[in-house]
Design a protein around this motif. Structure first.
Motif, PDB file in Angstrom:
ATOM      1  N   ARG B  47       9.047  45.880  55.174  1.00 23.31           N
ATOM      2  CA  ARG B  47      10.170  45.576  56.068  1.00 23.31           C
ATOM      3  C   ARG B  47      10.736  46.873  56.630  1.00 23.31           C
ATOM      4  O   ARG B  47      11.182  47.738  55.886  1.00 23.31           O
ATOM      5  N   SER B  48      10.688  47.006  57.930  1.00 23.55           N
ATOM      6  CA  SER B  48      11.270  48.205  58.537  1.00 23.55           C
ATOM      7  C   SER B  48      11.900  47.841  59.866  1.00 23.55           C
ATOM      8  O   SER B  48      11.380  46.993  60.599  1.00 23.55           O
ATOM      9  N   LEU B  62      25.993  43.672  68.135  1.00 22.91           N
ATOM     10  CA  LEU B  62      24.943  44.008  67.173  1.00 22.91           C
ATOM     11  C   LEU B  62      23.584  43.683  67.776  1.00 22.91           C
ATOM     12  O   LEU B  62      23.394  42.591  68.312  1.00 22.91           O
ATOM     13  N   ALA B  63      22.671  44.624  67.693  1.00 18.27           N
ATOM     14  CA  ALA B  63      21.293  44.354  68.125  1.00 18.27           C
ATOM     15  C   ALA B  63      20.353  44.925  67.066  1.00 18.27           C
ATOM     16  O   ALA B  63      20.497  46.087  66.657  1.00 18.27           O
ATOM     17  N   CYS B  64      19.401  44.100  66.622  1.00 17.33           N
ATOM     18  CA  CYS B  64      18.505  44.505  65.535  1.00 17.33           C
ATOM     19  C   CYS B  64      17.057  44.398  65.994  1.00 17.33           C
ATOM     20  O   CYS B  64      16.688  43.421  66.658  1.00 17.33           O
ATOM     21  N   GLY B  65      16.240  45.366  65.627  1.00 16.12           N
ATOM     22  CA  GLY B  65      14.831  45.319  66.016  1.00 16.12           C
ATOM     23  C   GLY B  65      14.084  46.519  65.469  1.00 16.12           C
ATOM     24  O   GLY B  65      14.454  47.102  64.439  1.00 16.12           O
ATOM     25  N   MET B  66      13.034  46.904  66.186  1.00 11.42           N
ATOM     26  CA  MET B  66      12.174  47.992  65.732  1.00 11.42           C
ATOM     27  C   MET B  66      12.853  49.354  65.935  1.00 11.42           C
ATOM     28  O   MET B  66      13.563  49.560  66.925  1.00 11.42           O
ATOM     29  N   PHE B 334      18.119  44.884  57.613  1.00  9.49           N
ATOM     30  CA  PHE B 334      18.461  45.377  58.945  1.00  9.49           C
ATOM     31  C   PHE B 334      18.632  44.234  59.951  1.00  9.49           C
ATOM     32  O   PHE B 334      19.084  44.449  61.064  1.00  9.49           O
ATOM     33  N   LEU B 335      18.282  43.015  59.561  1.00  8.22           N
ATOM     34  CA  LEU B 335      18.397  41.865  60.467  1.00  8.22           C
ATOM     35  C   LEU B 335      19.782  41.235  60.443  1.00  8.22           C
ATOM     36  O   LEU B 335      20.038  40.271  61.156  1.00  8.22           O
ATOM     37  N   PRO B 337      24.327  41.813  59.952  1.00 11.32           N
ATOM     38  CA  PRO B 337      25.473  42.730  59.894  1.00 11.32           C
ATOM     39  C   PRO B 337      26.034  42.771  58.471  1.00 11.32           C
ATOM     40  O   PRO B 337      25.837  41.814  57.712  1.00 11.32           O
TER      41      PRO B 337
END
Lengths: 260, 458
Positions: B47-48, B62-66, B334-335, B337
């Motif tokens: 998981r990264s 909030l924005a989560c991704g690579m 990381f996915l 908050p």
């Protein structure tokens, strides 16, 4: 589909008897409210690749968020190492073979182009429509775009996409001393048509019912279960019994045959 | 890693965000599902990714991704916050913190990621055999093993720069027994976020097998409980469930304002002998040096000598409520908050011996261990008990099966009339929208008749 096909080729070359690669990509946009006001907007990209390999009738699996060629090679190696350490499933049949599947239309293109501002409107409507004696603990409106691709070494090559929405809230009624339990109401959608007023009405009805409720007593009584209550009761009891994954494995093949 | 994140910080500031927080992680998780001598599944997950959180015009984005997309994600987070801020009247503000640069490490002797799959499975084989050999009435054994290892990185535009090495080991057993058509089950959960695989040198297969198999046998041989209210003694794990489910959640500042604890800070909410704490206790599930906002984890006295005294906060709610920061903001990955979460929640020890706690109870129940439970914001609770005994004239009597207890925790707190001297804990996971490792516990506690309702067939 390309990354899945590549992963299956790498798996076969590396010595797997069977390989399956599933690519998933979800993009979820959410607007949330806390304490009666919009508090947060978020967008989450979740993209990854699950590789399952079978070697000598033993299974191993690896999931990775990285999908470049090196990452896929590593994922296959780790899945094979897991299969090697795992135990032979003497009742293993095989990964699925190609079949005819009916198309299922669960894609709402309006969700694809939706602006986050549009998502705030139902949330604002919900929190503004509740009477003062009901406090919103949390309200949200969420849309998810899902894409899937699956390739296996038996010739299955399939991709699919769908949309999913969720609009709802959690609220408590204020009492003279303390609060009611939390009441939830959520709409789960495939096409974007949230009905905030219906959610508010449902929450208000539940809170008012609680305000006029009597104390229950312990004992044996005749009970009428609503469909929802019955569903929850069954959810926490029966599925474990009929889930093939947790059935004693001596019966696994029989269930497989019966399912066909 | 930080080079990429620093570009994201610059992007956020250029877009006009007041606060930019980038939380990246790189973790490998292993999961083994095992039942009755075979491996059901052996999954590994790498998981990264990065969570980019901004405070823009008083609203969270909030924005989560690579990780490679950090700059794009920061821009997206700013746009989202800007769109959502239009309707907001009261702007969100954060409690100021003293920022720091730090790097924490795990002190493993046997790092879980360096132990082979074969060794992990061999341990499960031994455990399964020992459980089954304990009693012929034991019919099925299901075990879930999990571990993880990796790093979390936190960088903010205020100057916080923290790398935390993280990991855990976890073992869950579910054992089913059958006799004369009667079916029962018991479970055992243990784990550590501090120790590596060496944890199982202390929590050996023999110990686990003995514990869980004994519970199953007691359930098979137990009597049904009577229905009604009785005086009782609660064991540390049942006390811990009450502390976490029925009371701890009410002290999470984001929930307190809509709970039966609202407005009660400084008021008497329990008998004088009750002290309830949430703290990062070394060696327990849920503890680390910093939370996911870069705040040092600290002890909170939730109830002190019967008075409601403290709240669990994050930076937003510390500012909103005026309560101190305690390092309770944690995110599952990381996915997600960070949310306000408990760490290790427990009733603190008192001064009663175990003999004193049981003394004088003519008839009652000793609820030693729980199977599962839930509670609500009005502090109502239901707990399934997997190990219980009758109390007769101050002595522990016959085992009890299929017991469930319920009550209103805020009322029960006033009916506590004895608190033991020795603490016990249990590790587990809390599911407040996200999964978080937590532990809970306490000493043995004696509760008067009227506090807890016993549901039963007898």
């Amino acid at each position: 589909m390309d990354v899945c096909s590549h992963a299956v080729r790498v798996g076969e070359k590396s010595g797997a008897d069977e390989v399956e690669a599933v690519w998933v990509k979800d993009v979820t946009t959410t607007v949330e409210a806390e304490l009666g006001q919009i508090s947060k907007a978020s967008k989450v990209w979740r993209e990854g690749l699950r590789i399952r390999v079978i070697r000598d009738e033993a299974l191993g699996s690896f999931f990775t968020y990285q999908m470049d060629k090196n990452a896929v090679k590593t994922a296959v190696e780790k899945a094979l190492a897991a299969a090697k350490a795992s135990k032979k499933d003497e009742h293993w049949d095989s990964l699925p073979h190609p079949g005819k599947y009916s198309p299922v239309d669960v894609w709402d293109s309006t969700m694809e182009e939706m602006d986050p501002r549009e998502l705030t409107e139902p949330v604002c409507e919900m929190i503004q429509s509740l009477p003062d004696d009901i406090a919103v603990h949390a309200a949200l409106n969420r849309i998810t775009l899902l894409q899937r691709a699956c390739v296996n070494s038996n010739g299955i090559e399939h991709e699919d996409k769908g949309t999913r929405g969720r609009c709802g809230m959690r609220a408590v009624g204020k009492l003279e001393s303390g609060v009611t339990p939390v009441f939830n109401e959520h709409q789960f959608l495939r096409t974007y048509n949230p009905d905030p007023q219906k959610i508010v009405e449902s929450i208000a009805t539940k809170v008012n019912l609680f305000r006029h409720s009597d104390t229950a007593s312990s004992g044996k009584f005749q009970v009428i279960l609503s469909p929802r209550t019955l569903e929850i009761l069954l959810y926490f009891t029966l599925p474990e019994v009929v889930d093939v994954a947790v059935l004693p494995h001596v019966r696994f093949r029989d269930v497989n045959v019966a399912a066909r | 890693m930080f080079e990429t994140l620093e570009k994201g910080i610059d992007t956020g500031e250029q877009k006009g965000a007041d606060y930019v927080e980038l939380r990246a992680e790189d973790v490998v998780l292993t999961f083994i599902g095992y039942s009755d001598g075979r491996v059901d599944n052996l999954n590994v997950k790498a998981r990264s990714g990065v969570a980019c959180r901004v405070l823009y015009d008083g609203t969270w984005g909030l924005a989560c991704g690579m990780i490679d997309n950090t700059e794009t994600l920061v821009k997206e987070a700013c746009s989202l916050a800007q769109a959502a801020s239009v309707t907001r009247k009261e702007k969100i503000k954060l409690q100021e913190i003293k920022t720091c640069e730090d790097k924490t490490t795990q002190q493993y002797r046997m790092p879980p990621h360096e132990v082979s799959f074969e060794e992990k499975i061999s341990r499960l084989d031994t455990l399964c055999d020992l459980i089954k050999d304990h009693d012929k009435r034991i019919k099925a054994v299901s075990i879930k093993y999990a571990d993880s290892h990796g790093f979390k990185y936190l960088l903010t535009n205020e100057g916080t720069k923290i790398t935390q090495e993280m990991g855990h080991v976890f073992n869950y057993c579910w054992v089913t027994g059958k006799e004369n058509g009667g079916l029962t089950a018991a479970r055992d959960i243990i784990g550590s976020t501090e120790e590596g695989f060496e944890y199982f040198e202390r929590e050996t297969e023999q110990k686990i097998a003995e514990r869980v198999a004994h519970r199953v046998v007691l359930q098979l041989e137990g009597n049904p409980p009577k229905k009604g209210s009785f005086p009782c003694v609660l064991g540390p794990r049942v006390v811990g469930t009450l502390a976490h489910e029925a009371l701890g959640h009410l002290a999470e500042a984001d929930l307190t304002l809509n709970s039966s604890f609202n407005g009660k800070l400084g008021e008497k909410v329990a008998s004088d002998m009750v002290n309830m704490v949430d703290a990062p206790i070394k060696g327990t599930f849920g503890a680390s040096k910093y939370d996911d906002e870069g705040v040092l984890m600290q002890r909170v006295d939730i109830i002190k000598e019967g008075v409601f005294s403290g709240l669990l906060t994050n930076r937003e709610y510390a500012h909103k409520t005026g309560m101190p920061l305690c390092g309770s903001a944690r995110a599952e990955s990381f996915l997600y908050p960070p949310l306000i979460r408990m760490r290790n929640t427990f009733f603190d020890k008192g001064d009663h011996s175990n003999e004193e706690l049981f003394e004088g109870i003519n008839f009652g129940y000793y609820c030693k261990d729980y199977r599962g439970g839930q509670a609500d914001l009005n502090s109502s609770f239901q707990i399934g008990v997997q190990e219980a005994f009758e109390i007769h004239k101050g002595e522990i009597g016959s085992p009890i099966k299929d017991l469930s207890i319920s009550g209103i925790a805020t009322e029960a707190l006033f009916l506590i009339e004895g608190v033991g001297k020795e603490l016990g804990f249990e590790e587990g996971y809390c599911g407040k929208g996200q999964r978080a490792a937590t532990s809970s516990g306490g000493p043995h506690v004696r509760v008067e008749k009227g506090a807890i309702l016993f549901g039963g067939r007898g």
